[in-house]
Design a protein around this motif. Structure first.
Motif, PDB file in Angstrom:
ATOM      1  N   ALA A 336      33.048  55.772  37.000  1.00  0.00           N
ATOM      2  CA  ALA A 336      33.083  57.161  36.536  1.00  0.00           C
ATOM      3  C   ALA A 336      33.020  57.237  35.015  1.00  0.00           C
ATOM      4  N   LEU A 337      33.558  56.214  34.348  1.00  0.00           N
ATOM      5  CA  LEU A 337      33.543  56.170  32.891  1.00  0.00           C
ATOM      6  C   LEU A 337      32.303  55.474  32.345  1.00  0.00           C
ATOM      7  N   ARG A 338      31.360  55.153  33.224  1.00  0.00           N
ATOM      8  CA  ARG A 338      30.061  54.597  32.846  1.00  0.00           C
ATOM      9  C   ARG A 338      30.169  53.222  32.175  1.00  0.00           C
ATOM     10  N   PHE A 339      31.097  52.385  32.640  1.00  0.00           N
ATOM     11  CA  PHE A 339      31.138  51.015  32.166  1.00  0.00           C
ATOM     12  C   PHE A 339      29.966  50.241  32.773  1.00  0.00           C
ATOM     13  N   ASP A 340      29.578  49.167  32.108  1.00  0.00           N
ATOM     14  CA  ASP A 340      28.492  48.346  32.626  1.00  0.00           C
ATOM     15  C   ASP A 340      28.978  47.531  33.818  1.00  0.00           C
ATOM     16  N   LYS A 341      28.036  47.063  34.625  1.00  0.00           N
ATOM     17  CA  LYS A 341      28.361  46.384  35.874  1.00  0.00           C
ATOM     18  C   LYS A 341      29.167  45.113  35.666  1.00  0.00           C
ATOM     19  N   ASP A 342      28.847  44.351  34.631  1.00  0.00           N
ATOM     20  CA  ASP A 342      29.560  43.097  34.402  1.00  0.00           C
ATOM     21  C   ASP A 342      31.024  43.337  34.069  1.00  0.00           C
ATOM     22  N   THR A 343      31.293  44.325  33.227  1.00  0.00           N
ATOM     23  CA  THR A 343      32.675  44.615  32.848  1.00  0.00           C
ATOM     24  C   THR A 343      33.454  45.141  34.047  1.00  0.00           C
ATOM     25  N   ILE A 344      32.818  45.989  34.841  1.00  0.00           N
ATOM     26  CA  ILE A 344      33.463  46.498  36.059  1.00  0.00           C
ATOM     27  C   ILE A 344      33.812  45.341  36.984  1.00  0.00           C
ATOM     28  N   ALA A 345      32.861  44.435  37.187  1.00  0.00           N
ATOM     29  CA  ALA A 345      33.100  43.305  38.086  1.00  0.00           C
ATOM     30  C   ALA A 345      34.226  42.416  37.575  1.00  0.00           C
ATOM     31  N   THR A 346      34.259  42.186  36.280  1.00  0.00           N
ATOM     32  CA  THR A 346      35.294  41.329  35.706  1.00  0.00           C
ATOM     33  C   THR A 346      36.682  41.919  35.894  1.00  0.00           C
ATOM     34  N   VAL A 347      36.852  43.178  35.496  1.00  0.00           N
ATOM     35  CA  VAL A 347      38.181  43.795  35.553  1.00  0.00           C
ATOM     36  C   VAL A 347      38.652  43.974  36.987  1.00  0.00           C
ATOM     37  N   SER A 348      37.784  44.473  37.855  1.00  0.00           N
ATOM     38  CA  SER A 348      38.196  44.704  39.243  1.00  0.00           C
ATOM     39  C   SER A 348      38.511  43.391  39.951  1.00  0.00           C
ATOM     40  N   ARG A 349      37.798  42.317  39.615  1.00  0.00           N
ATOM     41  CA  ARG A 349      38.085  41.014  40.215  1.00  0.00           C
ATOM     42  C   ARG A 349      39.462  40.516  39.769  1.00  0.00           C
ATOM     43  N   LEU A 350      39.803  40.713  38.522  1.00  0.00           N
ATOM     44  CA  LEU A 350      41.123  40.314  38.037  1.00  0.00           C
ATOM     45  C   LEU A 350      42.230  41.078  38.758  1.00  0.00           C
ATOM     46  N   VAL A 351      42.027  42.370  38.945  1.00  0.00           N
ATOM     47  CA  VAL A 351      43.014  43.176  39.669  1.00  0.00           C
ATOM     48  C   VAL A 351      43.162  42.651  41.092  1.00  0.00           C
ATOM     49  N   GLU A 352      42.045  42.328  41.723  1.00  0.00           N
ATOM     50  CA  GLU A 352      42.075  41.837  43.094  1.00  0.00           C
ATOM     51  C   GLU A 352      42.807  40.500  43.216  1.00  0.00           C
ATOM     52  N   LEU A 353      42.712  39.663  42.190  1.00  0.00           N
ATOM     53  CA  LEU A 353      43.268  38.317  42.248  1.00  0.00           C
ATOM     54  C   LEU A 353      44.679  38.201  41.670  1.00  0.00           C
ATOM     55  N   HIS A 354      45.245  39.292  41.151  1.00  0.00           N
ATOM     56  CA  HIS A 354      46.460  39.141  40.352  1.00  0.00           C
ATOM     57  C   HIS A 354      47.671  38.674  41.157  1.00  0.00           C
ATOM     58  N   LEU A 355      47.628  38.776  42.488  1.00  0.00           N
ATOM     59  CA  LEU A 355      48.742  38.306  43.312  1.00  0.00           C
ATOM     60  C   LEU A 355      48.499  36.930  43.915  1.00  0.00           C
TER      61      LEU A 355
END
Length: 485
Positions: A336-355
């Motif tokens: 929604a904030l128009r981030f690029d695909k690579d940055t979205i993938a990086t941040v969301s993957r970190l959130v997914e793996l944090h546990l």
């Protein structure tokens, strides 16, 4: 400031002389003056003038190393000179009309008229050139010394002209460690809804600058406290709903701010360790602080908790699968904030793996599990180290020490395995061409399945070597339907 300006003399003086000779005013302005007073580096220089864009361009052609006019309709001509990025802008006023997402620009006629339209007093100072006369009509120097964010006119007028300035106030709180004046905070709270008319791209750019500041947790807290985050980061604002009057679990919002603060501290330590170890600058694990991805992941890592909260018999509170839900919410917000695909993938993957780490200390992991941890993290392993360590905010010292020891042990095992196996590039012991040659088959899905099987064997048992890998491949193949045909 005089020393900083003297250091810029080779650029300031000839540029000012060109404008003066042509009968135009010129002044160094805004953030350039603020940074000079703060003693900060000044690779970017901003000037304002009564000259119009055509005149500006005429005066700098032949002197500038390069120039561009992409901002001409806003009165700005950009140029590069002796390594400095320079923007020269005609005196102007701008404001948003109604629900327009773009400002209406009108050229002004005086420096004072230009300064009063600027966002904050610390950016409404100027140095007239070539005489180097300091101009501060709104008390910017006093606010700079007091560490205060205040507007030249009323904050309602300033934020009405450009609602993005409300986010900019939070950005300066983060970058400079200043506090917003009470009237600024009150206006932000009253006018928070106006941020909706700003384009997602402009909001994103301010958010990145805020997150990369020295104290991003303070900037985020101001956005949440004033209600601006309800629009730009509603998932973070929603974490306040997790406060529990019975204290059955921690305050998730404050926990998230603490994780962010600790991530900033760890980011610097990991980067220093990498520098000391001589890690190549192009290594995918190399950090270059400030690192937006790890900071934003730290802020967003628990945004899945409100949707997954469950109260169990006996008063326990659970958040099962909040890592997966949080990753989806993070991905959606960043899109929604128009981030690029690579940055979205990086941040969301970190959130997914944090546990993923939790349970390591109690149950222990096989080498196979450690390999999977590294493989799943991939190029984000260093960031995952930072996020996981930052997520420990317990006041129980023994628990904190136990978790820190366990993660120290995990990192040591990762390093030891990497040394033995070059873990960062795990591949099967046989490639597709070798698989086809051994099995006597051509390209097709069977080759992919065979490759996946050998990768699984590699993950489970470590390097097999060509001979054992071929044996494993033939045993697997003997059980496949294609081999029976």
């Amino acid at each position: 400031m005089a020393a900083a300006l003297d250091g810029l003399g080779a650029v300031l003086d000839p540029l000012a002389q060109r404008f003066a000779a042509a009968g135009f005013e010129l002044a160094l302005v805004g953030g350039s003056v603020r940074d000079a007073l703060l003693g900060r580096s000044m690779p970017d220089l901003d000037f304002t003038t009564d000259a119009r864009p055509d005149d500006i361009e005429r005066l700098i052609v032949g002197w500038a190393d390069a120039h561009w006019d992409i901002g001409r309709k806003f009165g700005t001509i950009g140029l590069r000179k002796d390594g400095y990025q320079i923007e020269i802008t005609t005196y102007r006023t701008d404001a948003y009309a109604g629900d327009s997402r773009n400002p209406e620009v009108a050229f002004g006629t005086s420096l004072d008229e230009d300064l009063v339209r600027r966002d904050f007093t610390i950016g409404a100072m100027a140095v007239r050139l070539p005489g180097r006369v300091f101009v501060d009509p709104f008390g910017g120097m006093e606010d700079l010394e007091a560490g205060r964010i205040r507007t030249p006119g009323t904050p309602e007028t300033s934020f009405g002209d450009d609602p993005l300035r409300m986010m900019r106030a939070a950005r300066f709180v983060s970058q400079l460690g200043f506090e917003a004046a009470p009237e600024v905070v009150a206006a932000m709270r009253e006018m928070a809804g106006r941020i909706e008319i700003i384009s997602a791209e402009r909001v994103r750019d301010e958010l990145v600058k805020l997150m990369c500041g020295a104290r991003p947790w303070d900037g985020v807290d101001l956005l949440v406290a004033t209600g601006i985050a309800d629009t730009v980061l509603p998932e973070v604002a929603g974490l306040r709903l997790e406060r529990d009057e019975h204290h059955r679990h921690k305050d998730v919002y404050q926990h998230s701010l603490t994780v962010l603060r600790q991530a900033v501290e760890l980011e610097a330590r990991y980067a220093a360790a990498q520098e000391a170890a001589g890690l190549d600058a192009d290594d995918p694990q190399r950090l270059a602080p400030p690192d937006f991805a790890v900071r934003f992941a730290a802020l967003m890592h628990d945004v899945g908790k409100p949707a997954t909260r469950r109260f169990e018999p006996g008063g326990a509170v659970t958040f099962y699968h909040h890592d997966v839900v949080g990753a989806k919410l993070t991905r959606a917000r960043m899109r929604a904030l128009r981030f690029d695909k690579d940055t979205i993938a990086t941040v969301s993957r970190l959130v997914e793996l944090h546990l993923r780490f939790y349970g390591y200390g109690e149950a222990g992991w096989t080498d196979s599990a450690v390999r999977r941890y590294v493989t799943d993290a991939g190029a984000q392993l260093t960031r995952l180290h930072i996020l996981t360590r930052s997520d420990v905010t317990t006041r129980n010292r023994r628990k904190a020490e136990r978790l820190a020891f366990a993660y120290d042990d995990l990192e040591a095992r990762i390093a030891a395995l990497a040394e033995r196996e070059r873990l960062e590039a795990i591949r099967p012991d046989l490639d597709g061409t070798q698989i086809m040659a051994i099995l006597g088959i051509g390209p097709g899905r069977a080759v992919g399945r065979a490759y996946a099987h050998l990768l699984e064997q590699r993950m489970e048992h470590g390097p097999l070597g060509p001979k054992r890998a071929e044996e494993a491949l033939r045993q697997w193949w003997a059980q496949q339907p294609e081999a029976q045909a």
